[in-house]
Design an enzyme around this catalytic site. Sequence first.
Site, PDB file in Angstrom:
ATOM      1  N   CYS A 193       0.786  -1.220   0.000  1.00 62.79           N
ATOM      2  CA  CYS A 193       0.000   0.000   0.000  1.00 62.79           C
ATOM      3  C   CYS A 193       0.823   1.277   0.000  1.00 62.79           C
ATOM      4  CB  CYS A 193      -0.941   0.018   1.202  1.00 62.79           C
ATOM      5  SG  CYS A 193      -2.433  -0.906   0.866  1.00 62.79           S
ATOM      6  N   VAL A 194       2.025   1.200   0.496  1.00 62.24           N
ATOM      7  CA  VAL A 194       2.847   2.410   0.521  1.00 62.24           C
ATOM      8  C   VAL A 194       4.170   2.133  -0.179  1.00 62.24           C
ATOM      9  CG1 VAL A 194       3.937   4.178   1.935  1.00 62.24           C
ATOM     10  CG2 VAL A 194       1.812   3.139   2.701  1.00 62.24           C
TER      11      VAL A 194
END
Lengths: 104, 169
Positions: free
Chosen positions: A103-104
């Site tokens: 996600c990051v």
Amino acid sequence: MPVTTLAGRPIQVNDEGFLTDSTQWDEDLAEVLATTIGVTLTDDHWKAIHFLRDDFAKTGQTATLRRISTQGGIPIKLLFALFPQKPAKKMAYVAGLPKPHGCV
Amino acid sequence: MTTTAPAIVPNFDSAEHAGRKLAIICSKGNLDMAYPALILANAALGEGVETHLFFTFWGFDMINKETMDDLKFTMLGNTATHMPQGLGGLPGMTAMATSKLKKSIAELDVPEVPEFLEQIVASGGHLWACRLSADMNHLDEDDLYDEVEGIISASDFIEKTAGAQLLFI
């Protein structure tokens, strides 16, 4: 599993067009993949692609944009300039790797 | 006659999604409530979506130079911590809960708030501060993170986000 023809040979891809077998990739194919999405590869592009391939071999996962930046030493701003709009997906595609899941 | 099927290639720059805009209102100052906005903003930017973050009220702590690297997490009022609420008010509990949360976040290689904002700006994100909150707290541009583009009013915000998808956190 769909098979498409790129660089003059059959390549296994998923419905979206991403390679499902990263071993079918080589640098010539990368050039073709880049052209299909409107990207011209320069040394800066290659640095990112090579990092992705090496990192994938080590971790078994496609690196996220952040990882390419912190571990690969390529600034995020540059990554957006090299692969506009959707850098993580475009880089993964050209490197013959799956879309990153982090996600990051 | 043989026909060759067209190559299956991704369509990354499809016209139907061109011009997509996202605006996220950050109204909270607790550490746990800072992350949903940052993660979603980062994800949107990575998909080529024009993204604006608007900091208001308690959210000012996320962009105030004095507080942005020291946001805290309290268990009080958070029943999802699955701990007895009475525990949350004991001395040292907020510090402990904050430290634990920061550790979990760092383990996933997710950056702290200042670094995350830096990444969001590097990815093309826009940061805006709320004029009313600035006035209420007697703060101005000098007190805020350098990458904040400006202190704007509610009407400015409504204008800037015409056609945008809105998220209130």
